[in-house]
Design a protein around this motif. Structure first.
Motif, PDB file in Angstrom:
ATOM      1  N   MET A 119       3.647  -5.487   7.288  1.00  0.00           N
ATOM      2  CA  MET A 119       3.275  -4.630   6.166  1.00  0.00           C
ATOM      3  C   MET A 119       2.475  -3.411   6.622  1.00  0.00           C
ATOM      4  O   MET A 119       2.500  -2.382   5.947  1.00  0.00           O
ATOM      5  N   GLY A 120       1.797  -3.494   7.754  1.00  0.00           N
ATOM      6  CA  GLY A 120       1.080  -2.338   8.281  1.00  0.00           C
ATOM      7  C   GLY A 120       2.010  -1.150   8.483  1.00  0.00           C
ATOM      8  O   GLY A 120       1.787  -0.072   7.911  1.00  0.00           O
ATOM      9  N   PRO A 121       3.079  -1.309   9.265  1.00  0.00           N
ATOM     10  CA  PRO A 121       4.019  -0.201   9.444  1.00  0.00           C
ATOM     11  C   PRO A 121       4.674   0.245   8.127  1.00  0.00           C
ATOM     12  O   PRO A 121       4.877   1.441   7.899  1.00  0.00           O
ATOM     13  N   PHE A 122       4.980  -0.706   7.253  1.00  0.00           N
ATOM     14  CA  PHE A 122       5.575  -0.372   5.958  1.00  0.00           C
ATOM     15  C   PHE A 122       4.644   0.537   5.159  1.00  0.00           C
ATOM     16  O   PHE A 122       5.049   1.590   4.659  1.00  0.00           O
TER      17      PHE A 122
ATOM     18  N   GLY B 122      13.757 -10.612  -1.829  1.00  0.00           N
ATOM     19  CA  GLY B 122      12.555 -10.724  -2.652  1.00  0.00           C
ATOM     20  C   GLY B 122      12.823 -11.422  -3.970  1.00  0.00           C
ATOM     21  O   GLY B 122      12.047 -12.281  -4.397  1.00  0.00           O
ATOM     22  N   ALA B 123      13.922 -11.065  -4.623  1.00  0.00           N
ATOM     23  CA  ALA B 123      14.271 -11.704  -5.900  1.00  0.00           C
ATOM     24  C   ALA B 123      14.480 -13.200  -5.705  1.00  0.00           C
ATOM     25  O   ALA B 123      14.012 -14.010  -6.515  1.00  0.00           O
TER      26      ALA B 123
ATOM     27  N   ILE C  39      11.514  -5.672  -4.841  1.00  0.00           N
ATOM     28  CA  ILE C  39      10.765  -5.839  -3.603  1.00  0.00           C
ATOM     29  C   ILE C  39      11.375  -4.973  -2.506  1.00  0.00           C
ATOM     30  O   ILE C  39      12.585  -4.957  -2.313  1.00  0.00           O
ATOM     31  N   GLY C  40      10.526  -4.252  -1.762  1.00  0.00           N
ATOM     32  CA  GLY C  40      10.979  -3.467  -0.614  1.00  0.00           C
ATOM     33  C   GLY C  40      11.669  -2.176  -1.017  1.00  0.00           C
ATOM     34  O   GLY C  40      11.693  -1.790  -2.177  1.00  0.00           O
ATOM     35  N   VAL C  41      12.250  -1.518   0.001  1.00  0.00           N
ATOM     36  CA  VAL C  41      12.907  -0.239  -0.243  1.00  0.00           C
ATOM     37  C   VAL C  41      14.415  -0.288  -0.007  1.00  0.00           C
ATOM     38  O   VAL C  41      15.123   0.642  -0.361  1.00  0.00           O
ATOM     39  N   ALA C  42      14.905  -1.372   0.572  1.00  0.00           N
ATOM     40  CA  ALA C  42      16.339  -1.502   0.855  1.00  0.00           C
ATOM     41  C   ALA C  42      16.942  -2.591  -0.036  1.00  0.00           C
ATOM     42  O   ALA C  42      16.252  -3.549  -0.394  1.00  0.00           O
ATOM     43  N   PRO C  43      18.213  -2.448  -0.410  1.00  0.00           N
ATOM     44  CA  PRO C  43      18.852  -3.457  -1.271  1.00  0.00           C
ATOM     45  C   PRO C  43      18.735  -4.887  -0.739  1.00  0.00           C
ATOM     46  O   PRO C  43      18.483  -5.814  -1.509  1.00  0.00           O
ATOM     47  N   GLU C  44      18.875  -5.054   0.573  1.00  0.00           N
ATOM     48  CA  GLU C  44      18.781  -6.418   1.121  1.00  0.00           C
ATOM     49  C   GLU C  44      17.378  -6.995   0.962  1.00  0.00           C
ATOM     50  O   GLU C  44      17.210  -8.203   0.774  1.00  0.00           O
TER      51      GLU C  44
END
Length: 140
Positions: free
Chosen positions: A108-111, A29-30, A19-24
């Motif tokens: 989520m729009g900006p993402f 997400g997990a 989930i997402g683009v960063a490790p955090e």
């Protein structure tokens, strides 16, 4: 609703899920997925340049921010709908933030706009997204 024919056991395995683009984000997400809060995710078609999108029955390894396997998830439902199609029930199943339609659009729009720009695309309210509902079938 898009439903792929069940491709057979040998072809059931799909790309790892994170989930997402960063490790955090992947860690969070997990955790949300494993505790049953997050049962829906979305992705744009540009994330699948080979055209192989998630399908009902697909099995994916759920990765955390360190790329460590945390579970196995199975895709239960896939629908192709526009960015603007999110409903209250979908926002709740998305499981992130305030779990509201307003929060989803605000975050989520900006993402997705940034992701579209990186791929030479433009996000509109009509941009199709792949909406994927899943269940955890094993914790690792």
């Amino acid at each position: 609703m898009l439903e792929a024919a069940f491709p057979g056991e040998e072809a059931r395995y799909f790309l790892p899920m994170s989930i997402g683009v960063a490790p955090e984000h992947a860690d969070e997400g997990a955790t949300l997925i494993l505790n049953g809060t997050k049962t829906l995710t979305s992705s744009p078609f540009w994330d699948y340049p080979d055209g192989k999108v998630p399908f009902v029955g697909a099995l994916s390894v759920l990765l955390d921010g360190s790329k460590k396997p945390r579970g196995i998830v199975e895709t239960a439902r896939v629908e192709i709908m526009p960015f603007a199609a999110i409903t209250t029930a979908m926002a709740r199943a998305y499981g992130e933030g305030e779990r509201t339609v307003e929060w989803w659009h605000r975050m989520m729009g900006p993402f997705y706009r940034a992701s579209a720009a990186r791929h030479g695309a433009v996000l509109t309210e009509d941009t199709p997204l792949i909406w994927e509902w899943f269940t955890v079938i094993r914790r690792l």
